[in-house]
Design a protein around this motif. Structure first.
Motif, PDB file in Angstrom:
ATOM      1  N   LEU A 132      60.914  55.008  27.970  1.00 15.29           N
ATOM      2  CA  LEU A 132      62.039  55.155  27.051  1.00 15.29           C
ATOM      3  C   LEU A 132      62.849  53.871  26.945  1.00 15.29           C
ATOM      4  CD1 LEU A 132      63.454  58.716  27.877  1.00 15.29           C
ATOM      5  CD2 LEU A 132      62.226  58.017  25.816  1.00 15.29           C
ATOM      6  N   ARG A 133      63.089  53.223  28.074  1.00 16.62           N
ATOM      7  CA  ARG A 133      63.865  51.983  28.051  1.00 16.62           C
ATOM      8  C   ARG A 133      63.107  50.884  27.310  1.00 16.62           C
ATOM      9  NH1 ARG A 133      68.330  52.046  31.266  1.00 16.62           N
ATOM     10  NH2 ARG A 133      68.465  53.706  32.816  1.00 16.62           N
ATOM     11  N   ALA A 134      61.801  50.808  27.520  1.00 18.45           N
ATOM     12  CA  ALA A 134      61.010  49.789  26.840  1.00 18.45           C
ATOM     13  C   ALA A 134      61.005  50.005  25.330  1.00 18.45           C
ATOM     14  CB  ALA A 134      59.579  49.801  27.369  1.00 18.45           C
ATOM     15  N   LEU A 135      61.112  51.251  24.891  1.00 16.44           N
ATOM     16  CA  LEU A 135      61.165  51.572  23.467  1.00 16.44           C
ATOM     17  C   LEU A 135      62.589  51.544  22.918  1.00 16.44           C
ATOM     18  CD1 LEU A 135      58.613  54.537  23.426  1.00 16.44           C
ATOM     19  CD2 LEU A 135      58.302  52.308  22.334  1.00 16.44           C
ATOM     20  N   SER A 136      63.554  51.191  23.760  1.00 12.01           N
ATOM     21  CA  SER A 136      64.974  51.164  23.375  1.00 12.01           C
ATOM     22  C   SER A 136      65.462  52.545  22.938  1.00 12.01           C
ATOM     23  CB  SER A 136      65.211  50.139  22.251  1.00 12.01           C
ATOM     24  OG  SER A 136      64.743  48.865  22.608  1.00 12.01           O
ATOM     25  N   LEU A 137      64.973  53.579  23.623  1.00 10.48           N
ATOM     26  CA  LEU A 137      65.281  54.955  23.239  1.00 10.48           C
ATOM     27  C   LEU A 137      65.959  55.741  24.362  1.00 10.48           C
ATOM     28  CD1 LEU A 137      61.958  55.866  21.402  1.00 10.48           C
ATOM     29  CD2 LEU A 137      64.182  55.463  20.344  1.00 10.48           C
ATOM     30  N   HIS A 138      66.377  55.044  25.412  1.00  7.90           N
ATOM     31  CA  HIS A 138      66.944  55.736  26.571  1.00  7.90           C
ATOM     32  C   HIS A 138      68.205  56.510  26.198  1.00  7.90           C
ATOM     33  CE1 HIS A 138      69.420  55.785  30.346  1.00  7.90           C
ATOM     34  NE2 HIS A 138      68.290  56.274  30.810  1.00  7.90           N
ATOM     35  N   ARG A 139      69.122  55.838  25.505  1.00 12.24           N
ATOM     36  CA  ARG A 139      70.379  56.502  25.137  1.00 12.24           C
ATOM     37  C   ARG A 139      70.148  57.582  24.084  1.00 12.24           C
ATOM     38  NH1 ARG A 139      75.745  53.037  24.426  1.00 12.24           N
ATOM     39  NH2 ARG A 139      75.227  52.838  26.639  1.00 12.24           N
ATOM     40  N   ALA A 140      69.274  57.309  23.120  1.00 10.41           N
ATOM     41  CA  ALA A 140      68.991  58.303  22.084  1.00 10.41           C
ATOM     42  C   ALA A 140      68.417  59.577  22.695  1.00 10.41           C
ATOM     43  CB  ALA A 140      68.013  57.728  21.063  1.00 10.41           C
TER      44      ALA A 140
END
Length: 316
Positions: free
Chosen positions: A204-212
């Motif tokens: 998720l962090r690598a996809l920049s989707l952690h917060r989403a």
């Protein structure tokens, strides 16, 4: 629009998206390599080669999958057609060929990326951190996408760019999930373990989707929630279903422009309908790797049909 122009625009987008996803693959490998190794685990770096489809080429050139060599092969190696430097060079060359079909802002963004990359290539590797490189790629890719979205006419050329982005993203996201689920996790008993959850969060962090993800799902972080987010959640801009919806939207606009429906549009509609009928539990019951392999195969066939329908011959 002549097919060669459509083809150049299509591949500008595919190469830009591929460069960004190669950087994200490297980010996954770098983050997971920080976790202490446990006996029986497969090499996380070797898994990136498998996911990117570059394992055979790397083996011929370097042999054993050493982290430093893999970083160089996936980022700077011009012998690797899928490396970041190869993709950005090809994107810029395709843009040069169809310069008159692009706005000044789009061309400047692509050309500036190419010039900055040449400067990075001349910098000694010891002075470059992998995180610095991957962040540069994601920023550059965002600048190009933003220029396209802000300045191009919403005509058929714009749709061929969007189609290239969506097809490449669908394939890349599926491959990233497959790396996590099938390649990195060694045995089924590790599912739900601390290692399993750490790797999902790394993805998720690598996809920049952690917060989403946290905005979308309450309670405990589980593999099923993350898989649902990455595969079936239409609010996630990088999910498989969102990518297939974007493919359908572009093909619909292109078919309207040319006054006919092609078999690629019919196949894209069928793929979207299949995803709409799936639940994350059904995907896990079927087998995540089996589901993803089938999806990647469908996207490959769809990409080939798009090329046959629109990118060879005159599509006016």
């Amino acid at each position: 629009m002549l097919s060669r122009t459509a083809n150049n625009l299509f591949w500008i987008a595919r190469y830009m998206e591929r460069a960004e996803n190669m950087a994200r693959l490297l980010e996954v490998g770098a983050r997971i390599s920080l976790l202490p190794s446990i006996h029986g685990y497969r090499s996380e770096w070797d898994s990136l080669l498998q996911a990117s489809g570059t394992a055979e080429g790397f083996q011929r050139k370097y042999g054993d999958p050493v982290a430093r060599n893999i970083e160089s092969y996936l980022f700077f190696d011009r012998d690797n057609p899928s490396s970041v430097i190869s993709c950005l060079t090809e994107a810029r060359e395709n843009a040069r060929i169809v310069r008159t079909a692009l706005t000044t802002q789009v061309w400047d963004a692509l050309n500036m990326a190419f010039q900055e990359l040449k400067q990075l290539e001349r910098t000694p590797r010891s002075e470059l951190e992998l995180t610095q490189l991957t962040e540069w790629v994601t920023r550059t890719a965002a600048l190009v996408r933003g220029s396209i979205g802000a300045t191009l006419l919403r005509n058929d050329g714009y749709e061929f760019l969007n189609l290239g982005y969506a097809l490449e993203r669908a394939d890349a996201t599926a491959r990233l999930i497959d790396v996590k689920y099938y390649v990195l996790l060694p045995r089924v008993e590790f599912v739900g373990s601390g290692l399993d959850n750490y790797q999902w969060m790394t993805l998720l962090r690598a996809l920049s989707l952690h917060r989403a993800f946290h905005w979308s799902y309450a309670g405990d972080i589980t593999a099923r929630k993350i898989a649902d987010f990455l595969i079936l959640n239409p609010q996630n801009p990088r999910s498989l279903v969102t990518s297939v919806e974007a493919i359908n939207a572009s093909l619909t606009q292109i078919s309207k422009a040319y006054g006919r429906q092609m078999d690629s549009q019919i196949r894209a509609q069928a793929l979207l309908a299949t995803l709409g009928e799936q639940s994350v539990d059904e995907i896990f019951d079927q087998g995540m790797h089996e589901f993803l392999s089938g999806f990647i195969g469908e996207v490959a066939i769809l990409s080939q049909q798009v090329r046959e329908n629109y990118l060879t011959g005159d599509v006016r």
